[in-house]
Design an enzyme around this catalytic site. Structure first.
Site, PDB file in Angstrom:
ATOM      1  N   SER A  13       0.823  -1.216   0.000  1.00 23.50           N
ATOM      2  CA  SER A  13       0.000   0.000   0.000  1.00 23.50           C
ATOM      3  C   SER A  13       0.854   1.262   0.000  1.00 23.50           C
ATOM      4  CB  SER A  13      -0.979  -0.001   1.181  1.00 23.50           C
ATOM      5  OG  SER A  13      -0.311   0.234   2.395  1.00 23.50           O
ATOM      6  N   ASN A  14       2.010   1.226   0.650  1.00 23.22           N
ATOM      7  CA  ASN A  14       2.899   2.400   0.597  1.00 23.22           C
ATOM      8  C   ASN A  14       3.438   2.591  -0.817  1.00 23.22           C
ATOM      9  OD1 ASN A  14       3.459   3.894   3.232  1.00 23.22           O
ATOM     10  ND2 ASN A  14       3.425   1.755   3.896  1.00 23.22           N
ATOM     11  N   ARG A  87      12.560  -8.097   5.077  1.00 25.85           N
ATOM     12  CA  ARG A  87      13.825  -8.819   5.199  1.00 25.85           C
ATOM     13  C   ARG A  87      14.764  -7.999   6.076  1.00 25.85           C
ATOM     14  NH1 ARG A  87      14.876 -13.722   3.833  1.00 25.85           N
ATOM     15  NH2 ARG A  87      17.023 -13.123   3.417  1.00 25.85           N
ATOM     16  N   ILE A  88      15.472  -8.673   6.952  1.00 28.34           N
ATOM     17  CA  ILE A  88      16.553  -7.994   7.658  1.00 28.34           C
ATOM     18  C   ILE A  88      17.742  -7.983   6.706  1.00 28.34           C
ATOM     19  CG2 ILE A  88      18.126  -8.136   9.623  1.00 28.34           C
ATOM     20  CD1 ILE A  88      15.841  -9.041  11.288  1.00 28.34           C
ATOM     21  N   LEU A  89      18.315  -6.808   6.496  1.00 30.57           N
ATOM     22  CA  LEU A  89      19.372  -6.649   5.497  1.00 30.57           C
ATOM     23  C   LEU A  89      20.743  -6.719   6.160  1.00 30.57           C
ATOM     24  CD1 LEU A  89      17.506  -3.774   3.716  1.00 30.57           C
ATOM     25  CD2 LEU A  89      17.919  -6.037   2.743  1.00 30.57           C
ATOM     26  N   HIS A 105       8.627   3.075   9.000  1.00 35.12           N
ATOM     27  CA  HIS A 105       8.402   2.191  10.143  1.00 35.12           C
ATOM     28  C   HIS A 105       7.133   2.654  10.874  1.00 35.12           C
ATOM     29  CE1 HIS A 105       9.448  -0.600  13.308  1.00 35.12           C
ATOM     30  NE2 HIS A 105       9.110   0.340  14.176  1.00 35.12           N
ATOM     31  N   GLU A 170       1.219   7.110   6.977  1.00 33.22           N
ATOM     32  CA  GLU A 170       2.406   6.589   6.279  1.00 33.22           C
ATOM     33  C   GLU A 170       2.361   7.002   4.812  1.00 33.22           C
ATOM     34  OE1 GLU A 170       3.398   2.464   6.750  1.00 33.22           O
ATOM     35  OE2 GLU A 170       2.598   2.382   8.774  1.00 33.22           O
TER      36      GLU A 170
END
Ligand code: GRF
Length: 213
Positions: A13-14, A87-89, A105, A170
């Site tokens: 949606s963002n 995902r954690i980058l 966030h 957001e």
């Protein structure tokens, strides 16, 4: 004109809000790590190139992130926009895009880093909650803050209701942030603080619950 690439994992949606806004930049591609991300169809319908890079096809985080940055760099973006990219980058990936990697966030950082931000805000009984657009640094959800929006937490809020009100904000502030970054009116200063060169009008205080009339 600046170029951006948007990364998504899900409903997007963002991303849709960004594609629907006047950003003053070229959206070169939307990339997803999930082939069933519903946002991909919307991007394609808007004529934006899309790409899928499945993290499951890679043995570890390092090799996926390396492949992802090769894919991204092919589009030569000035900014890489994380829009619900779940995902954690790796630090290597983040440092490769230092000063160019942006995230949104769903909390007023530095409060409520990580997951389940709305449920945690409700459990704590905070009266003001919100969302933050920030530069990404290797320290999860701690990079320089670009813009924040606050909403009042209402007496009978549920997680879903609060999430919906935050999400609306957001969509507004993400477009505003990207527009400013691409126009050069928002920059990252040497001391790691974000500078807004368009002197902003003073904001109005949000008091929650409101003062009696
Ligand atoms: C948003 O709440 C965003 O703040 C967080 O992940 C969610 C993504 O939602 N990082 P969507 O895919 O943009 O609808």
């Amino acid at each position: 004109m600046k170029n951006i690439v948007i990364l998504i994992s899900g409903r997007g949606s963002n991303m849709k809000a960004l594609l629907s806004a006047e950003l003053g930049c070229n959206i070169k591609a939307v990339i997803s790590n999930k082939s069933d991300a519903s946002g991909l169809a919307f991007a394609r319908a808007q004529g934006i190139p899309t790409a899928i890079l499945a993290h499951r096809d890679y043995p570890d985080r390092e090799s996926f992130d390396a492949a992802l940055s090769r894919l991204i760099d092919g589009y030569e973006p000035d900014f890489v926009i994380l829009a619900g990219f779940m995902r954690i980058l790796t630090a290597d990936f983040v440092m490769h895009y230092a000063g160019r990697l942006i995230n949104i966030h769903p909390s007023l950082l530095p409060a409520y880093t990580g997951l389940h931000t709305h449920a945690r805000a409700l459990a704590d009984g905070v009266k003001i909650h919100g969302c933050t657009v920030h530069f990404v640094t290797p320290d999860l959800d701690h990079g320089p803050i670009i813009i924040q929006a606050a909403v009042a937490v209402l007496q009978n809020d549920t997680e879903a209701l609060l999430a919906e009100r935050v999400l609306q904000e957001e969509h507004r502030i993400y477009a505003q942030a990207i527009r400013g970054l691409c126009a050069g009116t928002i920059t990252l200063g040497d001391e790691g603080k974000v500078i807004n060169h368009n002197l902003p009008l003073p904001g109005q205080a949000l008091i929650s619950p409101s003062l009696p009339a």
